[in-house]
Design a protein around this motif. Structure first.
Motif, short mmCIF file in Angstrom:
data_model
loop_
_atom_site.label_atom_id
_atom_site.label_comp_id
_atom_site.label_asym_id
_atom_site.label_seq_id
_atom_site.Cartn_x
_atom_site.Cartn_y
_atom_site.Cartn_z
N ARG A 100 83.21 91.17 55.40
CA ARG A 100 83.44 92.14 56.48
C ARG A 100 82.82 91.57 57.74
NH1 ARG A 100 82.34 97.83 54.75
NH2 ARG A 100 84.47 97.59 54.04
N PHE A 101 83.64 91.46 58.79
CA PHE A 101 83.19 90.93 60.08
C PHE A 101 83.21 92.05 61.12
CE2 PHE A 101 84.66 87.10 57.96
CZ PHE A 101 83.74 86.16 58.36
N ASP A 102 82.32 91.94 62.09
CA ASP A 102 82.26 92.86 63.21
C ASP A 102 82.94 92.20 64.41
OD1 ASP A 102 81.64 94.79 65.05
OD2 ASP A 102 79.48 94.71 64.74
N ALA A 103 83.61 92.97 65.23
CA ALA A 103 84.29 92.42 66.41
C ALA A 103 83.30 91.83 67.40
CB ALA A 103 85.14 93.49 67.08
N ASP A 104 82.05 92.26 67.34
CA ASP A 104 81.03 91.75 68.25
C ASP A 104 80.66 90.30 67.93
OD1 ASP A 104 79.20 91.98 70.38
OD2 ASP A 104 77.58 92.32 68.94
N ASP A 105 80.54 89.97 66.65
CA ASP A 105 80.20 88.61 66.23
C ASP A 105 81.17 88.22 65.11
OD1 ASP A 105 79.07 86.19 65.65
OD2 ASP A 105 77.27 87.01 64.70
N MET A 106 82.21 87.50 65.47
CA MET A 106 83.25 87.13 64.51
C MET A 106 82.93 85.83 63.78
SD MET A 106 86.50 88.50 66.70
CE MET A 106 87.76 88.07 65.57
N ASN A 107 81.72 85.32 63.94
CA ASN A 107 81.32 84.09 63.24
C ASN A 107 80.37 84.35 62.08
OD1 ASN A 107 82.80 82.24 64.77
ND2 ASN A 107 81.29 82.38 66.41
N THR A 108 79.78 85.53 62.02
CA THR A 108 78.82 85.85 60.97
C THR A 108 79.29 87.10 60.23
OG1 THR A 108 77.09 85.03 62.43
CG2 THR A 108 76.39 86.28 60.50
N PRO A 109 79.50 87.00 58.92
CA PRO A 109 79.93 88.20 58.19
C PRO A 109 78.79 89.20 58.04
CG PRO A 109 79.66 86.35 56.69
CD PRO A 109 79.46 85.81 58.07
N LEU A 110 79.14 90.48 58.11
CA LEU A 110 78.16 91.54 57.88
C LEU A 110 77.81 91.63 56.40
CD1 LEU A 110 79.65 94.39 60.08
CD2 LEU A 110 77.74 92.90 60.63
N LYS A 111 78.82 91.55 55.55
CA LYS A 111 78.63 91.60 54.10
C LYS A 111 79.59 90.62 53.47
CE LYS A 111 76.79 96.07 53.24
NZ LYS A 111 76.30 96.73 52.10
N SER A 112 79.19 90.13 52.31
CA SER A 112 80.04 89.19 51.58
C SER A 112 79.88 89.44 50.09
CB SER A 112 79.63 87.76 51.93
OG SER A 112 80.45 86.85 51.27
N TRP A 113 81.01 89.53 49.37
CA TRP A 113 81.01 89.69 47.93
C TRP A 113 81.90 88.62 47.33
CZ3 TRP A 113 82.42 93.69 51.24
CH2 TRP A 113 81.52 94.74 51.36
N THR A 114 81.44 87.95 46.29
CA THR A 114 82.27 86.98 45.57
C THR A 114 82.44 87.49 44.14
OG1 THR A 114 81.49 85.16 46.92
CG2 THR A 114 82.52 84.60 44.83
N LEU A 115 83.69 87.71 43.78
CA LEU A 115 84.04 88.20 42.45
C LEU A 115 85.06 87.26 41.83
CD1 LEU A 115 84.45 91.97 43.38
CD2 LEU A 115 82.49 90.91 42.30
N PHE A 116 85.37 87.49 40.56
CA PHE A 116 86.37 86.69 39.86
C PHE A 116 87.60 87.55 39.58
CE2 PHE A 116 82.33 84.74 38.58
CZ PHE A 116 82.56 83.44 38.98
N VAL A 117 88.76 86.94 39.61
CA VAL A 117 90.00 87.65 39.29
C VAL A 117 90.07 87.81 37.77
CG1 VAL A 117 92.51 87.54 39.35
CG2 VAL A 117 91.18 86.79 41.32
N SER A 118 90.17 89.05 37.32
CA SER A 118 90.28 89.29 35.88
C SER A 118 91.70 89.64 35.46
CB SER A 118 89.32 90.41 35.45
OG SER A 118 89.68 91.62 36.08
N ASP A 119 92.51 90.19 36.38
CA ASP A 119 93.88 90.56 36.04
C ASP A 119 94.71 90.64 37.30
OD1 ASP A 119 95.98 91.39 34.32
OD2 ASP A 119 95.64 93.47 34.92
N ILE A 120 95.96 90.23 37.19
CA ILE A 120 96.90 90.34 38.30
C ILE A 120 98.16 91.02 37.78
CG2 ILE A 120 98.32 89.11 39.99
CD1 ILE A 120 96.22 86.93 40.02
N SER A 121 98.56 92.11 38.42
CA SER A 121 99.77 92.83 38.05
C SER A 121 100.78 92.72 39.18
CB SER A 121 99.48 94.31 37.80
OG SER A 121 98.40 94.46 36.94
N LEU A 122 101.98 92.33 38.84
CA LEU A 122 103.04 92.18 39.83
C LEU A 122 104.15 93.18 39.53
CD1 LEU A 122 103.30 88.33 39.51
CD2 LEU A 122 102.50 89.47 41.53
N ASP A 123 104.66 93.84 40.55
CA ASP A 123 105.90 94.57 40.39
C ASP A 123 106.90 94.00 41.40
OD1 ASP A 123 105.15 95.68 42.80
OD2 ASP A 123 104.84 97.70 42.06
N ALA A 124 107.94 94.70 41.72
CA ALA A 124 108.99 94.14 42.58
C ALA A 124 108.46 93.73 43.95
CB ALA A 124 110.12 95.14 42.74
N ASN A 125 107.54 94.49 44.51
CA ASN A 125 107.05 94.20 45.86
C ASN A 125 105.55 93.98 45.96
OD1 ASN A 125 109.60 94.48 47.09
ND2 ASN A 125 109.39 96.70 47.04
#
Length: 156
Positions: A100-125
């Protein structure tokens, strides 16, 4: 002490940008920024606009341990990228970093989360991606046998 509502009402009205970075060794980095019309640059990286909805885990003020992200009208693009994730490339998990970035400082993230993909579901769109803090590739892996721990395995 002022309440959260009072603090929020007095602060400058700045835009908060939610960004997603998807990484795999097979297809590299894919970067998206939520609900924007034009590409944006954050921390020197260009993020493509997309429509997405994010639902975090139902825990209060704890680190994000699970999440779901729904991308609208991107099923064909995801399908093309996932076709590249095959054979030995599946040894490494797909990493999903949300910042999540703030418009005031677009070079430093306010928060950062790194997760892993466990499942991907696709439908028509649409595409729905389930995320977890635990690496799903380590779920059902047994311990490796070695002759120090299991001396009966050594050939005589």
């Amino acid at each position: 002490m002022p309440t959260f509502r009072e603090i929020k009402s007095r602060r400058p009205n700045r835009i908060l940008y939610d960004t997603i970075t998807i990484y795999s060794a097979t297809f590299g980095y894919i970067r998206f920024v939520a609900d924007q019309v034009f590409p944006k640059t954050f921390a020197g990286q260009v993020y493509q606009p997309c429509r997405m909805e994010s639902a975090e885990s139902q825990q209060s003020s704890t680190p994000v341990t699970a999440s779901t992200v729904k991308f609208s009208r991107m099923a064909s693009d995801f399908k093309q990228q996932l076709k590249q994730w095959k054979a030995y490339g599946r040894i490494e998990p797909i990493q999903f970093t949300r910042q999540r970035f703030d418009a005031d400082d677009m070079n430093t993230p306010l928060k950062s989360w790194t997760l892993f993909v466990s499942d991907i579901s696709l439908d028509a769109n649409d595409v729905t991606v389930s995320l977890t803090i635990k690496n799903p590739l380590n779920a059902n892996i047994g311990l490796l046998y070695n002759v120090e721990e299991f001396p009966g395995l050594q050939n005589a």
